[in-house]
Write an enzyme that holds these catalytic residues in place. Sequence first.
Site, mmCIF file in Angstrom:
data_model
loop_
_atom_site.group_PDB
_atom_site.id
_atom_site.type_symbol
_atom_site.label_atom_id
_atom_site.label_comp_id
_atom_site.label_asym_id
_atom_site.label_seq_id
_atom_site.Cartn_x
_atom_site.Cartn_y
_atom_site.Cartn_z
ATOM 1 N N HIS A 264 0.857 -1.199 0.000
ATOM 2 C CA HIS A 264 0.000 0.000 0.000
ATOM 3 C C HIS A 264 0.888 1.241 0.000
ATOM 4 C CE1 HIS A 264 -3.411 2.517 0.591
ATOM 5 N NE2 HIS A 264 -3.717 2.234 1.841
ATOM 6 N N HIS A 305 -1.966 -2.345 -9.537
ATOM 7 C CA HIS A 305 -2.923 -1.668 -8.649
ATOM 8 C C HIS A 305 -4.187 -2.514 -8.580
ATOM 9 C CE1 HIS A 305 -5.436 1.468 -6.906
ATOM 10 N NE2 HIS A 305 -4.321 2.066 -6.591
ATOM 11 N N ASP A 363 3.203 5.460 -6.747
ATOM 12 C CA ASP A 363 4.389 5.269 -5.894
ATOM 13 C C ASP A 363 5.668 5.121 -6.698
ATOM 14 O OD1 ASP A 363 2.008 3.653 -4.196
ATOM 15 O OD2 ASP A 363 3.246 5.092 -3.124
HETATM 16 C C1 SDX Z 1 -1.224 2.172 -3.357
HETATM 17 O O1 SDX Z 1 -5.965 0.915 -3.148
HETATM 18 C C2 SDX Z 1 -5.458 2.063 -3.425
HETATM 19 O O2 SDX Z 1 -6.106 2.959 -3.911
HETATM 20 C C3 SDX Z 1 -4.007 2.209 -3.054
HETATM 21 C C4 SDX Z 1 -3.329 3.502 -3.444
HETATM 22 C C5 SDX Z 1 -3.940 4.675 -2.736
HETATM 23 O O3 SDX Z 1 -3.770 5.794 -3.250
HETATM 24 O O4 SDX Z 1 -4.485 4.477 -1.611
HETATM 25 O O5 SDX Z 1 -3.434 3.691 -4.852
HETATM 26 C C6 SDX Z 1 -1.848 3.475 -3.075
HETATM 27 O O6 SDX Z 1 -1.226 1.337 -2.505
HETATM 28 C C7 SDX Z 1 -0.703 1.885 -4.760
HETATM 29 C C8 SDX Z 1 -0.147 0.449 -4.893
HETATM 30 C C9 SDX Z 1 1.258 0.463 -4.304
HETATM 31 N N1 SDX Z 1 1.783 -0.952 -4.234
HETATM 32 C C10 SDX Z 1 2.786 -1.328 -4.988
HETATM 33 O O7 SDX Z 1 3.282 -0.678 -5.912
HETATM 34 C C11 SDX Z 1 3.326 -2.701 -4.615
HETATM 35 C C12 SDX Z 1 3.503 -3.523 -5.892
HETATM 36 N N2 SDX Z 1 2.179 -3.819 -6.422
HETATM 37 C C13 SDX Z 1 1.635 -5.124 -6.090
HETATM 38 O O8 SDX Z 1 1.902 -5.544 -4.770
HETATM 39 C C14 SDX Z 1 0.191 -5.235 -6.526
HETATM 40 O O9 SDX Z 1 0.087 -4.709 -7.772
HETATM 41 C C15 SDX Z 1 -0.917 -4.689 -5.678
HETATM 42 C C16 SDX Z 1 -0.849 -5.175 -4.277
HETATM 43 C C17 SDX Z 1 -0.901 -3.187 -5.698
HETATM 44 C C18 SDX Z 1 -2.177 -5.218 -6.291
HETATM 45 O O10 SDX Z 1 -2.056 -6.607 -6.254
HETATM 46 P P1 SDX Z 1 -3.214 -7.514 -6.829
HETATM 47 O O11 SDX Z 1 -4.505 -7.170 -6.208
HETATM 48 O O12 SDX Z 1 -2.782 -8.944 -6.789
HETATM 49 O O13 SDX Z 1 -3.252 -7.016 -8.324
HETATM 50 P P2 SDX Z 1 -3.927 -7.784 -9.481
HETATM 51 O O14 SDX Z 1 -5.049 -8.629 -9.002
HETATM 52 O O15 SDX Z 1 -4.203 -6.764 -10.527
HETATM 53 O O16 SDX Z 1 -2.756 -8.758 -9.994
HETATM 54 C C19 SDX Z 1 -2.951 -9.397 -11.252
HETATM 55 C C20 SDX Z 1 -1.785 -10.296 -11.416
HETATM 56 C C21 SDX Z 1 -1.562 -11.231 -10.236
HETATM 57 O O17 SDX Z 1 -0.993 -12.410 -10.764
HETATM 58 P P3 SDX Z 1 -2.009 -13.662 -11.059
HETATM 59 O O18 SDX Z 1 -2.661 -13.992 -9.737
HETATM 60 O O19 SDX Z 1 -3.007 -13.169 -12.090
HETATM 61 O O20 SDX Z 1 -1.096 -14.745 -11.581
HETATM 62 O O21 SDX Z 1 -0.562 -9.528 -11.543
HETATM 63 C C22 SDX Z 1 0.329 -9.904 -10.511
HETATM 64 C C23 SDX Z 1 -0.495 -10.538 -9.408
HETATM 65 O O22 SDX Z 1 0.293 -11.464 -8.682
HETATM 66 N N3 SDX Z 1 0.964 -8.672 -10.042
HETATM 67 C C24 SDX Z 1 2.271 -8.436 -10.098
HETATM 68 C C25 SDX Z 1 2.423 -7.141 -9.582
HETATM 69 N N4 SDX Z 1 1.234 -6.661 -9.238
HETATM 70 C C26 SDX Z 1 0.331 -7.614 -9.519
HETATM 71 N N5 SDX Z 1 3.312 -9.156 -10.537
HETATM 72 C C27 SDX Z 1 4.531 -8.576 -10.427
HETATM 73 N N6 SDX Z 1 4.775 -7.330 -9.946
HETATM 74 C C28 SDX Z 1 3.731 -6.597 -9.516
HETATM 75 N N7 SDX Z 1 3.957 -5.391 -9.051
#
Ligand code: SDX
Length: 431
Positions: A264, A305, A363
């Site tokens: 986050h 995201h 971020d």
């Molecule tokens: C913020 O919610 C908000 O609004 C948050 C925020 C705010 O202003 O409050 O916008 C601020 O928190 C922004 C996000 C910051 N986090 C990061 O940058 C950390 C890196 N990102 C990941 O941890 C991830 O993208 C999340 C946690 C943000 C979202 O994860 P999800 O819910 O798993 O995303 P998804 O369902 O779209 O993922 C789809 C696929 C998944 O793989 P499969 O299950 O389909 O095989 O993509 C993969 C995920 O594992 N994936 C990634 C990835 N992010 C998602 N793979 C590699 N690197 C990544 N960064």
Amino acid sequence: MTDNAKLILNGNDTVELPIYKATLGEPVIDIAPLATKGHFTYDPGFGLTAACPSTITYIDGNKGELLYRGYPIEQLAEKSDYLEVCYLLLNGELPNHTQKDTFVDQIKQHTLIHEQIRSFFNGFRRDAHPMAIMMGVVGALSSFYHSTLDIHNPEYRQTAAFRLIAKMPTIAAMCYKYSIGQPFVYPQNDLDYSADFLRMMFSVPAEPWKNSATLTRAIDKIFILHADHEQNASTSTVRMAGSSGANPFACIAAGIATLWGPAHGGANEAVLNMLDEIGDVKHIPRYIEKAKDKNDSFRLMGFGHRVYKNYDPRAKIMREVCHEVLAETGVGDTPLFKLAMALEKIALEDEYFIEKKLYPNVDFYSGITLSAMGIPVNMFTVIFALARTVGWTAHWIEMVSASNTKIARPRQLYLGSTQRDFVAMDKRPKA
Ligand code: SDX
């Protein structure tokens, strides 16, 4: 309300579920009728659950749109300032001249913190993470305002909002000063909000202080971009805490705790740590492969995201701010920034990131920008928390002032043991 959804249970029991239309975005299905049908719905992580009605912020994840009270983030970042955006988020409309001047004066009446709070800092080690300090100090504010914590009093709610918005820069700067052993710098109300924050962060009593207009505008834009974001994890935490009737300072402290996580708000700090770990452009392909490997916990920090399946509109603006700051600070060609640019280009061309719609989020660039401003990595999420305080507070007020608010109480899918009798020690299986 539009027509109902129909659910057929046990093969022949049709349940009518009302559908409510949104002003923008997805309509929602009201599952209340399931209460008499002995079923819960199942949505771990609440990714498909509308937890509340709200009029504050709207996100279209597919189009990459973000509106604060209907105004596009691009226009607010370009034409407004943070305190005006605070007024908008809290009151629902842009202020006229008098309203804005009054609001700014009201905020300025609360920029100091009680002198006793200074001693809270001494309880922390100098190398304590500033987020730990901020979480503790903000939670402790609730012990100073007991007489005005009746959350059902609109005036008290407004004063709590003023206090939180006004004091967060003071507390954030104190967290930084404490960590580097420099004296705390008191607020100076004749300066604008963001200019005074940079002064409290970087000035020292022994030297004259000169603000940079470019860096002041940059930090003000960063505050605007991070001010609110609908029902994200930390905002949902603030709402959850507030639903029990907890006081606003305790609720915001809970939001700070949630924001700290690297998935986050802690992602901006994690981006810089990740770039340090990658170290060189030639290592990028290996890290891209690690990010794609399901058996590897490594994720590309600053990418992806829960909601945006398109470019995060804040990231585009953040990228511009980043360029401005790098030019102003003369660190434009740092290896770090070049590495970040190369990583973004390679990731955006990679099939995995294209297919999974993983774009840079806010971020990805905020960390590089803050770093170029001389803000240490462990202060990045503190800056995020400072900016997000108005969003958390606006949602807290929206929830607490709603007439039908009940304590939040999700249910579960129970997969544990069925009932069984206690077993005396001598009857239990030996290790
Ligand atoms: C913020 O919610 C908000 O609004 C948050 C925020 C705010 O202003 O409050 O916008 C601020 O928190 C922004 C996000 C910051 N986090 C990061 O940058 C950390 C890196 N990102 C990941 O941890 C991830 O993208 C999340 C946690 C943000 C979202 O994860 P999800 O819910 O798993 O995303 P998804 O369902 O779209 O993922 C789809 C696929 C998944 O793989 P499969 O299950 O389909 O095989 O993509 C993969 C995920 O594992 N994936 C990634 C990835 N992010 C998602 N793979 C590699 N690197 C990544 N960064």
